[in-house]
Design a protein around this motif. Structure first.
Motif, PDB file in Angstrom:
ATOM      1  N   SER A 278     -56.168 -67.152   0.525  1.00 57.04           N
ATOM      2  CA  SER A 278     -56.984 -66.180  -0.470  1.00 57.04           C
ATOM      3  C   SER A 278     -58.160 -66.146  -0.677  1.00 57.04           C
ATOM      4  CB  SER A 278     -55.964 -65.103   0.290  1.00 57.04           C
ATOM      5  OG  SER A 278     -55.113 -64.971  -1.387  1.00 57.04           O
ATOM      6  N   ASN A 279     -58.599 -65.629  -1.157  1.00 61.80           N
ATOM      7  CA  ASN A 279     -59.631 -65.114  -2.229  1.00 61.80           C
ATOM      8  C   ASN A 279     -58.452 -64.065  -3.408  1.00 61.80           C
ATOM      9  OD1 ASN A 279     -62.255 -65.836  -1.177  1.00 61.80           O
ATOM     10  ND2 ASN A 279     -62.563 -63.523  -0.790  1.00 61.80           N
ATOM     11  N   ARG A 280     -58.030 -63.782  -3.318  1.00 58.47           N
ATOM     12  CA  ARG A 280     -56.956 -62.587  -4.334  1.00 58.47           C
ATOM     13  C   ARG A 280     -56.401 -63.993  -4.775  1.00 58.47           C
ATOM     14  NH1 ARG A 280     -55.269 -56.891  -1.804  1.00 58.47           N
ATOM     15  NH2 ARG A 280     -57.448 -56.827  -1.122  1.00 58.47           N
ATOM     16  N   THR A 281     -55.519 -65.322  -4.033  1.00 60.95           N
ATOM     17  CA  THR A 281     -54.926 -66.248  -4.453  1.00 60.95           C
ATOM     18  C   THR A 281     -55.884 -67.614  -5.444  1.00 60.95           C
ATOM     19  OG1 THR A 281     -53.500 -65.725  -2.508  1.00 60.95           O
ATOM     20  CG2 THR A 281     -53.029 -67.758  -4.088  1.00 60.95           C
ATOM     21  N   LEU A 282     -56.995 -67.013  -5.455  1.00 61.78           N
ATOM     22  CA  LEU A 282     -58.168 -68.063  -6.237  1.00 61.78           C
ATOM     23  C   LEU A 282     -58.175 -67.401  -7.138  1.00 61.78           C
ATOM     24  CD1 LEU A 282     -60.658 -69.693  -3.287  1.00 61.78           C
ATOM     25  CD2 LEU A 282     -58.711 -71.144  -4.824  1.00 61.78           C
ATOM     26  N   ILE A 283     -58.784 -66.435  -7.048  1.00 60.79           N
ATOM     27  CA  ILE A 283     -58.586 -65.204  -8.660  1.00 60.79           C
ATOM     28  C   ILE A 283     -57.878 -65.391  -9.680  1.00 60.79           C
ATOM     29  CG2 ILE A 283     -59.249 -63.369  -9.535  1.00 60.79           C
ATOM     30  CD1 ILE A 283     -60.306 -62.296  -6.111  1.00 60.79           C
ATOM     31  N   ARG A 284     -56.833 -65.175  -8.991  1.00 57.99           N
ATOM     32  CA  ARG A 284     -55.733 -65.173  -9.882  1.00 57.99           C
ATOM     33  C   ARG A 284     -54.628 -66.482 -10.073  1.00 57.99           C
ATOM     34  NH1 ARG A 284     -51.608 -63.674  -6.400  1.00 57.99           N
ATOM     35  NH2 ARG A 284     -52.554 -61.311  -7.170  1.00 57.99           N
ATOM     36  N   ALA A 285     -55.362 -67.916  -8.913  1.00 55.94           N
ATOM     37  CA  ALA A 285     -55.288 -69.492 -10.034  1.00 55.94           C
ATOM     38  C   ALA A 285     -56.411 -69.434 -11.074  1.00 55.94           C
ATOM     39  CB  ALA A 285     -54.899 -70.481  -8.441  1.00 55.94           C
ATOM     40  N   GLY A 286     -57.526 -69.498 -10.421  1.00 58.64           N
ATOM     41  CA  GLY A 286     -59.005 -69.842 -11.728  1.00 58.64           C
ATOM     42  C   GLY A 286     -58.515 -68.947 -13.333  1.00 58.64           C
ATOM     43  N   GLN A 287     -58.315 -67.280 -12.782  1.00 61.23           N
ATOM     44  CA  GLN A 287     -57.726 -67.324 -14.236  1.00 61.23           C
ATOM     45  C   GLN A 287     -56.552 -67.802 -14.847  1.00 61.23           C
ATOM     46  OE1 GLN A 287     -56.968 -62.914 -12.562  1.00 61.23           O
ATOM     47  NE2 GLN A 287     -59.285 -62.374 -12.376  1.00 61.23           N
ATOM     48  N   ILE A 288     -55.817 -68.083 -14.114  1.00 57.70           N
ATOM     49  CA  ILE A 288     -54.741 -68.691 -14.944  1.00 57.70           C
ATOM     50  C   ILE A 288     -54.804 -70.422 -15.603  1.00 57.70           C
ATOM     51  CG2 ILE A 288     -52.144 -70.021 -15.041  1.00 57.70           C
ATOM     52  CD1 ILE A 288     -51.614 -67.874 -12.798  1.00 57.70           C
ATOM     53  N   THR A 289     -55.688 -70.672 -14.851  1.00 60.59           N
ATOM     54  CA  THR A 289     -56.061 -72.489 -15.290  1.00 60.59           C
ATOM     55  C   THR A 289     -57.307 -71.773 -16.503  1.00 60.59           C
ATOM     56  OG1 THR A 289     -56.067 -72.695 -13.016  1.00 60.59           O
ATOM     57  CG2 THR A 289     -57.913 -73.970 -14.780  1.00 60.59           C
ATOM     58  N   VAL A 313     -61.552 -75.253 -18.516  1.00 65.28           N
ATOM     59  CA  VAL A 313     -61.822 -73.947 -18.614  1.00 65.28           C
ATOM     60  C   VAL A 313     -63.149 -73.365 -17.050  1.00 65.28           C
ATOM     61  CG1 VAL A 313     -63.105 -72.000 -19.756  1.00 65.28           C
ATOM     62  CG2 VAL A 313     -61.374 -73.198 -20.935  1.00 65.28           C
ATOM     63  N   GLY A 314     -63.671 -74.518 -17.097  1.00 58.42           N
ATOM     64  CA  GLY A 314     -64.588 -74.501 -16.481  1.00 58.42           C
ATOM     65  C   GLY A 314     -64.291 -74.647 -14.829  1.00 58.42           C
ATOM     66  N   LEU A 315     -63.724 -75.152 -14.578  1.00 56.71           N
ATOM     67  CA  LEU A 315     -62.702 -74.605 -13.236  1.00 56.71           C
ATOM     68  C   LEU A 315     -62.094 -74.012 -13.171  1.00 56.71           C
ATOM     69  CD1 LEU A 315     -61.237 -79.179 -13.450  1.00 56.71           C
ATOM     70  CD2 LEU A 315     -63.462 -78.416 -11.907  1.00 56.71           C
ATOM     71  N   GLY A 316     -61.255 -73.509 -14.213  1.00 54.85           N
ATOM     72  CA  GLY A 316     -60.700 -72.305 -14.063  1.00 54.85           C
ATOM     73  C   GLY A 316     -61.138 -70.927 -14.029  1.00 54.85           C
ATOM     74  N   LEU A 317     -63.453 -71.096 -14.545  1.00 54.24           N
ATOM     75  CA  LEU A 317     -63.656 -70.203 -13.733  1.00 54.24           C
ATOM     76  C   LEU A 317     -64.551 -70.046 -12.131  1.00 54.24           C
ATOM     77  CD1 LEU A 317     -65.643 -69.006 -17.613  1.00 54.24           C
ATOM     78  CD2 LEU A 317     -64.120 -68.315 -16.372  1.00 54.24           C
ATOM     79  N   ALA A 318     -64.410 -71.304 -12.369  1.00 50.30           N
ATOM     80  CA  ALA A 318     -65.182 -72.062 -11.114  1.00 50.30           C
ATOM     81  C   ALA A 318     -65.109 -71.103  -9.869  1.00 50.30           C
ATOM     82  CB  ALA A 318     -64.995 -73.063 -10.714  1.00 50.30           C
ATOM     83  N   PRO A 319     -63.670 -70.873  -9.480  1.00 50.63           N
ATOM     84  CA  PRO A 319     -63.826 -69.843  -8.452  1.00 50.63           C
ATOM     85  C   PRO A 319     -63.949 -68.872  -7.866  1.00 50.63           C
ATOM     86  CG  PRO A 319     -61.318 -70.739  -9.297  1.00 50.63           C
ATOM     87  CD  PRO A 319     -62.650 -70.876  -9.642  1.00 50.63           C
ATOM     88  N   ILE A 320     -63.645 -68.001  -9.038  1.00 51.36           N
ATOM     89  CA  ILE A 320     -63.302 -66.593  -9.341  1.00 51.36           C
ATOM     90  C   ILE A 320     -64.726 -65.860  -9.275  1.00 51.36           C
ATOM     91  CG2 ILE A 320     -63.424 -64.517 -11.831  1.00 51.36           C
ATOM     92  CD1 ILE A 320     -61.572 -67.355 -13.219  1.00 51.36           C
ATOM     93  N   TYR A 321     -65.866 -66.405  -9.804  1.00 50.36           N
ATOM     94  CA  TYR A 321     -66.946 -64.831  -9.772  1.00 50.36           C
ATOM     95  C   TYR A 321     -67.755 -64.834  -8.022  1.00 50.36           C
ATOM     96  CZ  TYR A 321     -71.943 -63.425 -10.233  1.00 50.36           C
ATOM     97  OH  TYR A 321     -72.377 -62.403 -10.427  1.00 50.36           O
ATOM     98  N   SER A 386     -58.505 -57.184 -12.609  1.00 47.48           N
ATOM     99  CA  SER A 386     -58.273 -58.206 -11.082  1.00 47.48           C
ATOM    100  C   SER A 386     -57.180 -57.428 -10.640  1.00 47.48           C
ATOM    101  CB  SER A 386     -58.446 -59.046 -11.557  1.00 47.48           C
ATOM    102  OG  SER A 386     -58.373 -60.063 -10.441  1.00 47.48           O
ATOM    103  N   GLU A 387     -56.004 -57.377 -11.920  1.00 44.85           N
ATOM    104  CA  GLU A 387     -54.750 -57.030 -11.193  1.00 44.85           C
ATOM    105  C   GLU A 387     -54.146 -55.442 -10.836  1.00 44.85           C
ATOM    106  OE1 GLU A 387     -52.400 -59.713 -10.181  1.00 44.85           O
ATOM    107  OE2 GLU A 387     -53.286 -60.726 -10.148  1.00 44.85           O
ATOM    108  N   ARG A 388     -54.730 -54.822 -11.598  1.00 41.18           N
ATOM    109  CA  ARG A 388     -54.699 -53.394 -11.715  1.00 41.18           C
ATOM    110  C   ARG A 388     -55.932 -53.103 -10.204  1.00 41.18           C
ATOM    111  NH1 ARG A 388     -54.092 -49.892 -15.646  1.00 41.18           N
ATOM    112  NH2 ARG A 388     -54.313 -48.001 -13.343  1.00 41.18           N
ATOM    113  N   LEU A 389     -56.691 -53.574 -10.489  1.00 36.83           N
ATOM    114  CA  LEU A 389     -57.831 -54.350  -8.812  1.00 36.83           C
ATOM    115  C   LEU A 389     -56.432 -53.978  -7.516  1.00 36.83           C
ATOM    116  CD1 LEU A 389     -59.896 -53.030  -7.322  1.00 36.83           C
ATOM    117  CD2 LEU A 389     -61.457 -55.358  -7.928  1.00 36.83           C
TER     118      LEU A 389
END
Length: 409
Positions: A278-289, A313-321, A386-389
């Motif tokens: 899911s989008n939320r899983t990708l966002i969370r994984a990207g932030q951790i990365t 850092v680039g790979l982590g930021l990639a899916p977030i936006y 993001s987590e509060r959201l």
């Protein structure tokens, strides 16, 4: 039809990326021609950003009045004319005048296309859409470099990119009836969908303003800190490596290239991962990365490890936006998604425009060595928002990357 149409949208996003990296690659030569100070490029960039922020905020009203297709066409035409103007300007004053249509055009098309894809297509298209933005942002410096290395004619470089933009404008003009046809094919489905809690009658039938919808402000904060972190590392990363890690300028430039390559490649890969996560899983994984890469950058290791950290850092930021963008109509409802998307674009450009200079100011007072800590705080603040959201929405929803009834492909 949907497949051909998404290709047109991809082409439109290439046109959005073309101007973004052009000024920086051409300025060393432009500066000499105009006899302008080095810092003038920063003022030009901020002038473009100001127009982008204004048009992003107004995009909800404009798109509702004229439709996504017409707004996209007009915006691309404005940027094409602005780039043509850049190639002809006799003075810096005229450059500033050309930044007005360039900024206004960029903000409207960015918000309009992002909302259109978020509302009508599945999550993998959003990731690949922003990958195509990277294609445009990569192509224009390559074109400019060819002209500068030849006879130093940066004007020919701008003229060539303007010609590419006008070709894309022609494609959009020819395909304009297709936008209306696709929109009509989905409008009945959208009308039949039940309203979300925020779209319904929450206050005795009183309309709900987009900014008053629960969670919107937290979402805007996440965009602010994301874009601030992404732009800050891209702008100051090389200086950090040279001054703190004793890297050569060539190695520092390679690290910056790896950083942007990580973002571009990561978004391409993320498009496939969205089929499973899911989008939320990708966002969370990207932030951790991204946090992991930033922590690696904080350690007293060699410049080689720092280059790996940049890529991480680039790979982590990639899916977030793109994932946050795709969540917009799912979280807040399609009724308000265009207006909220415009606010998100405006806040995103605000973050990328003003947060990097803040780091520059702090670095001049303290040291550029604070860069990893600054990025770490920005990513942590984004993750907190993001987590509060996420806490506002049902935990039972496990697959939020686009329902079948709102997807065309």
């Amino acid at each position: 039809m949907a497949t051909y149409f998404i290709i047109i949208i991809y082409l439109a996003f290439i046109s959005l990326g073309l101007p973004d990296s052009l000024l920086g690659s051409a300025w060393p030569v432009m500066q000499l021609d105009y006899g302008a100070p080095l810092g003038m490029a920063g003022w030009l960039f901020m002038s473009i950003a100001a127009g982008t922020i204004v048009s992003s905020l107004a995009s909800g009203t404009v798109v509702r009045r004229f439709g996504t297709g017409k707004v996209t066409l007009a915006s691309c035409l404005m940027t094409a004319c602005a780039l043509l103007g850049f190639s002809l300007t006799p003075s810096v004053i005229w450059l500033f005048l050309c930044t007005v249509p360039l900024g206004l055009g960029a903000g409207s098309v960015d918000a309009a296309l992002n909302n259109y894809v978020a509302a009508h297509y599945k999550a993998h298209h959003m990731s690949w859409l922003h990958c195509f933005w990277g294609v445009g942002a990569t192509l224009s410096p390559m074109v400019m470099a060819q002209f500068i290395s030849g006879d130093g004619s940066w004007r020919q470089g701008y003229l060539t990119i303007a010609a590419i933009q006008f070709v894309l404008v022609l494609i959009l003009l020819i395909s304009l009836p297709l936008w209306d046809k696709v929109a009509r094919s989905t409008v009945s489905a959208m009308q039949d969908e039940p309203l979300s809690e925020d779209e319904g009658d929450m206050h005795g039938g009183a309309p709900v303003r987009p900014l008053h919808i629960r969670g919107v402000k937290l979402g805007l904060a996440a965009f602010l800190f994301y874009c601030g972190a992404e732009a800050t590392l891209g702008l100051w990363g090389s200086s950090f490596l040279v001054n703190v890690k004793d890297a050569s300028p060539e190695m520092a430039a390679q690290a910056t290239s790896l950083y942007f390559a990580g973002i571009t490649i990561g978004r391409f890969i993320a498009g496939f991962i969205t089929f499973k996560l899911s989008n939320r899983t990708l966002i969370r994984a990207g932030q951790i990365t991204a946090l992991s890469g930033t922590l690696l950058l904080c350690l007293p290791l060699s410049s080689g490890f720092s280059m790996a950290a940049f890529m991480l850092v680039g790979l982590g930021l990639a899916p977030i936006y793109p994932s946050m963008l795709h969540e917009t109509p799912l979280r807040f409802g399609k009724k308000h998604s265009q207006s909220i998307m415009g606010y998100q674009m405006a806040v995103a450009y605000t973050g990328s425009t003003f947060i990097p200079p803040l780091l520059g100011y702090l670095a001049s007072s303290l040291s550029i060595a604070i860069l990893p800590l600054f990025i770490l705080i920005s990513v942590a603040a984004m993750m907190f928002s993001s987590e509060r959201l996420n806490a506002f929405f049902s935990v039972n929803r496990t697959k939020d990357d686009g329902g079948a009834k709102s997807s065309l492909n």
